[in-house]
Design a protein around this motif. Structure first.
Motif, PDB file in Angstrom:
ATOM      1  N   ARG A 189     -36.525 -33.679  -6.347  1.00 35.41           N
ATOM      2  CA  ARG A 189     -37.983 -33.847  -6.357  1.00 35.41           C
ATOM      3  C   ARG A 189     -38.572 -33.626  -4.965  1.00 35.41           C
ATOM      4  N   ILE A 190     -37.909 -34.149  -3.948  1.00 31.10           N
ATOM      5  CA  ILE A 190     -38.386 -33.969  -2.574  1.00 31.10           C
ATOM      6  C   ILE A 190     -38.363 -32.493  -2.200  1.00 31.10           C
ATOM      7  N   TYR A 191     -37.293 -31.805  -2.582  1.00 25.35           N
ATOM      8  CA  TYR A 191     -37.195 -30.371  -2.305  1.00 25.35           C
ATOM      9  C   TYR A 191     -38.358 -29.617  -2.949  1.00 25.35           C
ATOM     10  N   GLU A 192     -38.646 -29.931  -4.217  1.00 26.26           N
ATOM     11  CA  GLU A 192     -39.745 -29.260  -4.917  1.00 26.26           C
ATOM     12  C   GLU A 192     -41.094 -29.587  -4.276  1.00 26.26           C
ATOM     13  N   LEU A 193     -41.297 -30.837  -3.893  1.00 29.75           N
ATOM     14  CA  LEU A 193     -42.562 -31.213  -3.251  1.00 29.75           C
ATOM     15  C   LEU A 193     -42.720 -30.529  -1.899  1.00 29.75           C
ATOM     16  N   GLU A 194     -41.654 -30.450  -1.122  1.00 33.21           N
ATOM     17  CA  GLU A 194     -41.728 -29.761   0.166  1.00 33.21           C
ATOM     18  C   GLU A 194     -42.034 -28.281  -0.028  1.00 33.21           C
TER      19      GLU A 194
ATOM     20  N   GLN B  84     -30.212 -40.578  -6.790  1.00 33.74           N
ATOM     21  CA  GLN B  84     -30.382 -39.965  -5.472  1.00 33.74           C
ATOM     22  C   GLN B  84     -30.456 -38.443  -5.595  1.00 33.74           C
TER      23      GLN B  84
ATOM     24  N   MET C 126     -33.885 -37.588  -6.854  1.00 33.57           N
ATOM     25  CA  MET C 126     -34.892 -37.745  -5.804  1.00 33.57           C
ATOM     26  C   MET C 126     -34.826 -36.606  -4.786  1.00 33.57           C
ATOM     27  N   LYS C 127     -33.623 -36.192  -4.433  1.00 32.81           N
ATOM     28  CA  LYS C 127     -33.486 -35.072  -3.504  1.00 32.81           C
ATOM     29  C   LYS C 127     -34.108 -33.805  -4.088  1.00 32.81           C
TER      30      LYS C 127
END
Length: 65
Positions: free
Chosen positions: A45-50, A39, A42-43
């Motif tokens: 990765r999501i931060y980097e993608l955003e 988790q 994933m958080k």
């Protein structure tokens, strides 16, 4: 009449049950640690993608102005 000594069998059963419960507890702890680390990854990765999406949106806004 044959008398059966259940105290030894009951004590042995409780020891086996305790061992199984401790193994289950250890297994659950390992799964929790595994899921927490996933988790966290994933958080990140999501931060980097955003962040990348915000940069791309900012670049496209500059092109259209």
């Amino acid at each position: 009449m044959v008398l059966i000594d259940f105290t030894g069998k009951v004590a042995n059963s409780f020891r086996k049950m305790k061992k199984e419960v401790m193994e289950l507890k250890q297994s659950l702890n390992e799964w929790i640690l595994f899921l927490n680390s996933n988790q966290r990854d994933m958080k990140q990765r999501i931060y980097e993608l955003e962040r990348k999406v915000r940069l791309l949106e900012a670049d496209t806004k500059k092109v259209y102005r």
